[in-house]
Design a protein around this motif. Structure first.
Motif, PDB file in Angstrom:
ATOM      1  N   HIS A 212      -0.262   4.143  -2.104  1.00  0.00           N
ATOM      2  CA  HIS A 212      -1.441   4.829  -1.561  1.00  0.00           C
ATOM      3  C   HIS A 212      -1.041   5.719  -0.388  1.00  0.00           C
ATOM      4  O   HIS A 212      -1.602   6.791  -0.190  1.00  0.00           O
ATOM      5  CB  HIS A 212      -2.494   3.800  -1.142  1.00  0.00           C
TER       6      HIS A 212
ATOM      7  N   LYS B 147      -7.931  -1.156  -1.665  1.00  0.00           N
ATOM      8  CA  LYS B 147      -7.209   0.059  -2.055  1.00  0.00           C
ATOM      9  C   LYS B 147      -6.921   0.931  -0.827  1.00  0.00           C
ATOM     10  O   LYS B 147      -7.529   0.763   0.229  1.00  0.00           O
ATOM     11  CB  LYS B 147      -8.010   0.835  -3.086  1.00  0.00           C
ATOM     12  N   GLY B 148      -6.019   1.852  -1.018  1.00  0.00           N
ATOM     13  CA  GLY B 148      -5.759   2.822   0.034  1.00  0.00           C
ATOM     14  C   GLY B 148      -4.713   2.363   1.039  1.00  0.00           C
ATOM     15  O   GLY B 148      -4.205   1.249   0.984  1.00  0.00           O
TER      16      GLY B 148
ATOM     17  N   ALA C 129      -5.170   6.172  -8.282  1.00  0.00           N
ATOM     18  CA  ALA C 129      -4.903   5.921  -6.869  1.00  0.00           C
ATOM     19  C   ALA C 129      -6.188   5.677  -6.076  1.00  0.00           C
ATOM     20  O   ALA C 129      -6.163   5.096  -4.993  1.00  0.00           O
ATOM     21  CB  ALA C 129      -4.112   7.080  -6.264  1.00  0.00           C
ATOM     22  N   GLU C 130      -7.318   6.141  -6.603  1.00  0.00           N
ATOM     23  CA  GLU C 130      -8.610   5.923  -5.925  1.00  0.00           C
ATOM     24  C   GLU C 130      -9.279   4.629  -6.395  1.00  0.00           C
ATOM     25  O   GLU C 130     -10.347   4.266  -5.921  1.00  0.00           O
ATOM     26  CB  GLU C 130      -9.569   7.099  -6.195  1.00  0.00           C
TER      27      GLU C 130
ATOM     28  N   VAL D 237      -4.054   8.391   0.009  1.00  0.00           N
ATOM     29  CA  VAL D 237      -5.365   7.815  -0.270  1.00  0.00           C
ATOM     30  C   VAL D 237      -5.653   6.830   0.860  1.00  0.00           C
ATOM     31  O   VAL D 237      -4.836   5.964   1.154  1.00  0.00           O
ATOM     32  CB  VAL D 237      -5.370   7.070  -1.621  1.00  0.00           C
TER      33      VAL D 237
ATOM     34  N   ARG E 224       0.814  -1.216   0.000  1.00  0.00           N
ATOM     35  CA  ARG E 224       0.000   0.000   0.000  1.00  0.00           C
ATOM     36  C   ARG E 224       0.852   1.272   0.000  1.00  0.00           C
ATOM     37  O   ARG E 224       0.327   2.371   0.200  1.00  0.00           O
ATOM     38  CB  ARG E 224      -0.928  -0.014   1.222  1.00  0.00           C
TER      39      ARG E 224
END
Ligand code: SF4
Ligand code: SF4
Length: 320
Positions: free
Chosen positions: A208, A222-223, A313-314, A213, A205
């Motif tokens: 991110h 994600k993130g 990135a989102e 994020v 990650r």
């Protein structure tokens, strides 16, 4: 041949369970390939009662040479310094520990409880627990700051809640094969080979993190878990994303924040309600910043990161 004796004080057996899952090398490899003789271990030892006591006494008298003494769990001193709340083989465990540490060539503290007290020593510490040579961040603990095993090293601390099994077996192999002199220890007596980098080193990650994020729920792919879920990866010394768990994953890879379990302060904030899995902030700035980053630097860094963030990135960029 290296003789190993392993005892457990104020503990949940988590480090034993972890150790039994070791693969590189495995617990069996220690015996078959690296010449270790496990004199007794709480989950592996076949002796009971007086027969265990005899092994301990033979170690103390020198009939059996004690090369490595591994201790898991806290040293329990309650009530009133007697240690009676944790008796083993006919006497307080702490009395065995003191005497066995004095005759062992090497002493290894395994897991947070044995290294610096861990959860049992969290305030109000009802069992009056200590780690072998630390109590939280303070050097000293049960054995005192000046303690050294007969081979000249202080207690070798392998923290974690639990410690990764391969950290344990690899350190035991290094000691048993005469390479203890190669073990560089940090200020908390942790082997640097495992505890110099951060949990964040190798985290999937990191991109991110760099673009600020945030992951907002457990297991979200994600993130980064730092901004909302309290991940301590950037300020925790561990190789959890270099030496993966079960060879395949880590907490952060699975979407669970690092709780900083290899640091002396664990559990952080003494588990006060609302402090676990939540980033503590003051005016929107995390109270605990990545190691080496100050408040001004953090504001600049995250401002620039947000401004530069690419659209991907989102997105969930992991493909199953
Ligand atoms: S803060 Fe945690 S989740 Fe984010 S990159 Fe670092 S280790 Fe990974
Ligand atoms: S990821 Fe963090 S909390 Fe989990 S085992 Fe590693 S150091 Fe401990």
């Amino acid at each position: 041949m290296a003789n190993i004796l392993w005892l457990q004080g104020g503990a949940c057996s988590g480090n034993t369970m972890s150790f039994l899952n070791a693969e590189e090398p495995s617990a069996c490899d220690l015996v078959t390939d690296f010449g270790m003789n496990i004199l007794w271990q709480p989950s592996l030892g076949v002796e009971l009662g007086d027969n265990v006591k005899k092994i301990l006494k033979d170690c103390l008298s020198g009939v059996i040479k004690l090369d490595i003494f591994v201790f898991e769990g806290t040293v329990v001193n309650a009530p009133n310094g007697t240690g009676e709340w944790n008796r083993f083989a006919g006497r307080p465990m702490k009395d065995w520990v003191r005497e066995l540490c004095d005759v062992a060539d090497f002493v290894v503290a395994l897991g947070d409880c044995a290294t610096w007290g861990g959860i049992p020593a969290t305030a109000p510490n009802p069992t009056d627990s200590q780690g072998l040579q630390f109590l939280k961040r303070d050097n000293g603990g049960f054995l005192g700051a000046d303690f050294k095993g007969k081979a000249g090293l202080p207690v070798i601390n392998i923290p974690g809640c639990p410690a990764h099994p391969d950290w344990v077996t690899q350190i035991l192999v290094a000691i048993a094969t005469g390479r203890a002199g190669d073990l560089a220890l940090d200020e908390f007596q942790r082997p640097k080979t495992f505890f110099q980098s951060f949990t964040q080193t190798g985290c999937t990650r990191n991109m991110h993190f760099a673009y600020k994020v945030s992951t907002t729920e457990f297991a979200q792919r994600k993130g980064c878990l730092f901004y909302d879920l309290g991940c301590r990866g950037p300020m925790t010394h561990s190789p959890c994303n270099r030496i993966l768990w079960n060879r395949v994953s880590s907490k952060t890879r699975a979407g669970m924040p690092c709780l900083g379990c290899t640091e002396p302060e664990f559990p952080f904030f003494d588990l006060a309600p609302g402090t676990v899995f939540k980033t503590q902030t003051v005016m929107g700035i995390p109270k605990d910043l990545p190691t080496g980053v100050d408040k001004k630097g953090y504001i600049k860094l995250t401002g620039a990161a947000k401004a530069a963030m690419p659209a991907w990135a989102e997105e969930d960029i992991f493909v199953v």
